[in-house]
Design an enzyme around this catalytic site. Structure first.
Site, PDB file in Angstrom:
ATOM      1  N   ASN A   1       0.855  -1.181   0.000  1.00  0.00           N
ATOM      2  CA  ASN A   1       0.000   0.000   0.000  1.00  0.00           C
ATOM      3  C   ASN A   1       0.895   1.235   0.000  1.00  0.00           C
ATOM      4  O   ASN A   1       1.373   1.682   1.036  1.00  0.00           O
ATOM      5  CB  ASN A   1      -0.913  -0.005   1.223  1.00  0.00           C
ATOM      6  CG  ASN A   1      -1.958   1.089   1.130  1.00  0.00           C
ATOM      7  OD1 ASN A   1      -1.732   2.127   0.523  1.00  0.00           O
ATOM      8  ND2 ASN A   1      -3.106   0.849   1.735  1.00  0.00           N
ATOM      9  N   ASP A   2       1.125   1.758  -1.196  1.00  0.00           N
ATOM     10  CA  ASP A   2       2.044   2.883  -1.362  1.00  0.00           C
ATOM     11  C   ASP A   2       1.624   4.100  -0.551  1.00  0.00           C
ATOM     12  O   ASP A   2       2.404   5.037  -0.392  1.00  0.00           O
ATOM     13  CB  ASP A   2       2.085   3.300  -2.834  1.00  0.00           C
ATOM     14  CG  ASP A   2       3.085   2.471  -3.611  1.00  0.00           C
ATOM     15  OD1 ASP A   2       3.905   1.793  -2.993  1.00  0.00           O
ATOM     16  OD2 ASP A   2       3.035   2.520  -4.853  1.00  0.00           O
ATOM     17  N   CYS A   3       0.402   4.109  -0.131  1.00  0.00           N
ATOM     18  CA  CYS A   3      -0.121   5.301   0.533  1.00  0.00           C
ATOM     19  C   CYS A   3      -0.145   5.179   2.050  1.00  0.00           C
ATOM     20  O   CYS A   3      -0.614   6.082   2.735  1.00  0.00           O
ATOM     21  CB  CYS A   3      -1.511   5.605  -0.009  1.00  0.00           C
ATOM     22  SG  CYS A   3      -1.454   5.903  -1.781  1.00  0.00           S
TER      23      CYS A   3
ATOM     24  N   ASN B   1       2.113   5.650   4.629  1.00  0.00           N
ATOM     25  CA  ASN B   1       3.466   6.211   4.728  1.00  0.00           C
ATOM     26  C   ASN B   1       3.758   6.527   6.193  1.00  0.00           C
ATOM     27  O   ASN B   1       3.420   7.596   6.688  1.00  0.00           O
ATOM     28  CB  ASN B   1       3.576   7.471   3.871  1.00  0.00           C
ATOM     29  CG  ASN B   1       2.948   7.272   2.481  1.00  0.00           C
ATOM     30  OD1 ASN B   1       1.989   7.934   2.127  1.00  0.00           O
ATOM     31  ND2 ASN B   1       3.487   6.334   1.737  1.00  0.00           N
TER      32      ASN B   1
END
Ligand code: GLC
Ligand code: GLC
Length: 814
Positions: free
Chosen positions: A486-488, A490
């Site tokens: 999940n690149d988001c 963070n």
């Protein structure tokens, strides 16, 4: 509501209304020359790289939507009336309209006032050009005098520069016109050795190459002055906006048809042979002329089209099923496999949501895409694996992205997405199982593309595993780095600057934030590595990987379990994410799917409990959302995930990529009904009847469907280029239908819906064709195999003796 229908026999989707909710597109080309084409002939073409070798211009986010494409205008020269047979760009009345999107081609057919026009668009295999074959038929009772115009707009090659650098680009455009062929040669006189050409099979009555001359000042593509007038002005572009338009006059008797062929192509000349005669600035056209002779000929076009269709028959023929469900059949046999091939070709570069100028090839994306096409083109999967491994860093980490033309890692995006390297292990395992080609493990690949650093691929895999083990956090779970799948999410970013990239900004070193998802992925990868090590005879290493997997499982047991489901992560100060202790984001789909797929908690019932929680808290009729509750405000310590409005994208959208993990997990736990139910919820064909809600194409998966917190719940976005394609293909073919390549043979372990009485399948595996017939005999999932008439213990069909071409497998299930 529907806007068309499937024609499975022809492997086509037939759109019967031009104003679909969004443009419904298809792809042309399968090797180096590619095009996107919508159901109203919108779109563009490029050679290899959608940014750097863009042939035709396309303005994203245009008004009206989807303006610009491969246009044809018809004009009735007696009345002066004109129209677009593809509806756009004139959008006038059509008495009939149909667009057939097929495998690598599209056909748009329409009729108005007794004039029928049908245009086939495709890219002949092995050629860097596209063919448009237009047949115009006069169905009137009297003769017709018609004018036919073609129209494309050239891009000045670098699509990014083309869209921003007007002070230069309005002065550089250049063309040549010779024998009715329009050549686009901007920058050819200096450092480029490539040009485009646009030709027509008929003598041209007039032409245009300057946009304003064709359209007229302050006019759009819907009202070109040349078409209105019935003649082009033979304009030659100097700067501004080079276009290509041919004008052909057609006099047709009642019942008469005429075929006009257009060819748009890309050509490179050697540097020392660019000009003809040498010393001039005139393009050397000797390489184009024979191609035009070939492809302006209707018979050659027909043969090339048939060859393309035969190629797709062969590719799709690797796996065909007949089940009691039409949605399953057409997705497995046609569209899901086709989408996997398109995703292989495009990665995430060019769609109607990816503008072709942005992202390179993703490391994790490309590894996962491979799972969906490896059975169709194992040789190209092999090349892709070695390209990916060559961008790995000596630490075992990976550049998050690499550029397709240079095959080098992208420094701007960098590394430290800590899940990345593990996907390489899954991709190689899939390749080995499919092909049995152990030699790839000994293939030398460098690190960071540096000559002299080469090691066997096997060592790349070892370093991938070690990368995780070298980066464990306080709970002995893997550190998340910039982000995991999940690149988001963070956890080390803390961005307060508008517009700053969440993925590339890292504000703390991150020795605390951990990912339970990566832990699950590691356990899965460790199992694969142990099998690979055993295959190569390195049993000590195999044992070490098994131990590493057990230790990681123990870490998940100790710190990854929240009581009713798996936690998602720990943040930068060690607080859980995806826990009942959180107010928002209490449960996430990713660790439930990944941990259960890896076998974590399967024996002690926790995996079952976790999947039940998914069913209760995350499942909707439109698919399973990423998490709940959605984030309603911006959380500095969580990053981009909380920037999206609730229900969209990574903030509790139905991110379709993750849904098959739940299907696979349910199949692993033996629940065929639930696995299949989840499968159908996001199956595009099963959603065809709600096209007005779903809105993107009913023949391909979209990345995202708006979740239950969104006002537009059920609306899809970002169709075509998504890991959803590969993972759904794996879920349905390998886990629900249960036909699963393994190192020792083809495993057949269907976990199918209780409502099915069976199915048949044909699967080509290591060059042997397996004819598989599954019959339900009882309620369970136990398998009794008969291979070529003989009962076999277990559920793996052993590899046949060399020379054997076909195997018959009967499966009694229950
Ligand atoms: C996009 C990215 C993919 C990522 C996913 C979830 O699809 O391409 O790499 O895993 O979003 O953030
Ligand atoms: C954006 C997208 C996400 C993607 C990421 C990396 O955040 O929302 O899906 O994974 O960019 O490209």
């Amino acid at each position: 509501m529907r806007y068309g229908h499937f024609d499975d026999a022809r492997r086509e989707y037939v759109i019967t209304q031009p104003d679909t909710p969004l443009p419904w597109i298809n792809y042309l080309g399968n090797q180096a020359y590619f095009g996107l084409i919508s159901n109203t002939a919108g779109g563009y073409s490029f050679y290899r790289d959608a940014r750097l070798r863009r042939l035709t211009r396309y303005r994203y986010n245009n008004v009206p939507l989807d303006t610009g494409g491969r246009y044809i205008y018809l004009r009735d020269d007696r009345s002066g009336a004109y129209w677009s047979p593809s509806w756009q760009p004139t959008r006038g009345r059509l008495d009939e309209y149909e667009c057939r999107h097929g495998m690598g081609y599209s056909v748009i057919e329409s009729a108005r006032d007794g004039i029928r026009a049908e245009t086939l668009y495709f890219v002949p295999m092995g050629h860097n050009l596209e063919v448009w074959r237009t047949t115009v038929t006069n169905e009137r009772t009297e003769a017709a005098e018609l004018s036919l115009f073609s129209a494309i707009e050239f891009c000045l090659w670098d699509a990014w520069d083309d869209a921003v650098n007007f002070q230069r680009n309005f002065s550089t455009g250049e063309v040549e016109v010779a024998d009715g062929v329009i050549y686009h040669k901007t920058e050819y006189r200096e450092r480029r050795n490539h040009f485009a050409y646009f030709a027509c099979s008929e003598p041209v009555a007039s032409f245009d190459t300057q946009r304003e001359a064709f359209l007229g000042p302050y006019r759009g593509w819907d009202t070109p002055i040349a078409v209105e007038r019935g003649a082009g002005s033979d304009s030659v572009a100097h700067g501004w906006a080079p276009i290509g338009s041919h004008h052909v006059r057609l006099a047709l008797q009642p019942g008469e048809s005429r075929t006009v062929i257009f060819v748009l192509g890309y050509m490179e000349n050697p540097d020392e042979d660019k000009f003809d005669p040498p010393g001039t600035q005139t393009i050397n056209k000797r390489r184009v002329v024979p191609l035009l002779r070939e492809f302006l000929d209707p018979q050659a076009v027909q043969a090339a089209w048939e060859a393309l269709r035969a190629e797709w028959d062969a590719l799709l023929g690797k796996f065909q099923v007949q089940t009691p469900d039409e949605h399953t059949n057409r997705m497995v046999d046609i569209w899901n496999a086709y989408q996997c091939m398109v995703t292989f070709n495009m990665s995430r570069s060019a769609s109607y949501f990816e503008s072709g100028v942005g992202r390179g090839m993703g490391f994790r994306d490309s590894n996962q895409d491979l799972l969906g096409f490896v059975h169709m083109i194992p040789q190209r999967a092999r090349e892709r694996i070695l390209d990916l491994a060559a961008t790995q860093l000596p630490t075992g980490g990976a550049y998050h992205q690499y550029q397709p033309l240079t095959k080098r890692g992208n420094d701007q995006v960098g590394t430290n997405f800590n899940d990345d390297p593990l996907w390489l292990v899954l991709a190689v395992a899939a390749y080995l199982k499919e092909s049995g080609d152990l030699s790839i493990l000994q293939e030398l690949a460098p690190y960071d593309n540096q000559p002299g650093t080469e090691t066997p691929l096997y060592e790349h895999l070892q370093r991938s595993m070690q990368y995780t083990l070298d980066r464990l956090g306080p709970h002995k779970l893997p550190l998340i780095g910039r982000a995991d799948w999940n690149d988001c999410l963070n956890l080390n970013c803390f961005s307060t600057t508008p517009g700053e990239s969440f993925q590339t900004t890292t504000n703390i070193d991150g020795v605390t934030a951990e990912s339970v998802f990566i832990a699950g992925l590691f356990v899965l990868a460790a199992g694969e590595m142990a099998q690979i090590a055993d295959l190569t005879g390195e049993h000590d290493q195999a044992a070490r990987y098994r131990t590493a997997g057990q230790e990681m499982t123990a870490a998940v047991d100790a710190a990854g379990w929240d009581g009713e489901w798996f936690r998602r992560a720990y943040d930068s100060v060690g607080r859980p994410v995806g826990s009942r202790w959180n107010e928002e984001g209490q449960i996430f789909i990713e660790p439930q799917g990944m941990c259960a797929m890896a076998g974590v908690g399967v024996a002690d019932g926790r995996a079952r409990q976790a999947l039940d929680a998914v069913g209760e808290r995350l499942a909707t009729p439109h698919g399973v959302v990423l998490h709940q509750p959605a984030y309603t405000e911006y959380h500095l310590r969580l990053g981009e995930i909380s920037t999206y409005p609730p229900g969209y994208k990574e903030n509790a959208g139905i991110f379709c990529h993750t849904n098959p993990w739940i299907m696979i997990a349910e199949a692993k736990l033996g629940d065929g009904d639930r696995a299949y139910d989840y499968y159908l919820r996001i199956n595009p064909s099963a959603r065809e009847g709600i096209s007005d809600v779903h809105r993107t194409e009913p023949y391909v998966y979209a990345q995202m469907i708006a979740g239950k917190d969104a006002p537009t719940h059920g609306e899809a976005k970002n169709s075509w280029l998504t890991g959803t394609a590969a993972w759904n293909y794996v879920a349905i073919t390998q886990w629900i239908l249960g036909i699963r390549p393994e190192h020792a043979g083809l495993r057949i372990a269907p976990v199918m819906s209780g409502a099915w009485d069976g199915f048949t399948a044909t699967r080509v595996f290591r060059e042997v064709t397996y004819h598989i017939q599954v019959e339900r005999r009882g309620p369970g999932n136990a398998v009794a195999l008969t291979v070529d008439g003989r009962p076999i213990a277990g559920n793996v069909v052993p590899l046949p003796l060399p020379g054997c071409a076909e195997v018959r497998v009967e499966v009694a299930l229950g």
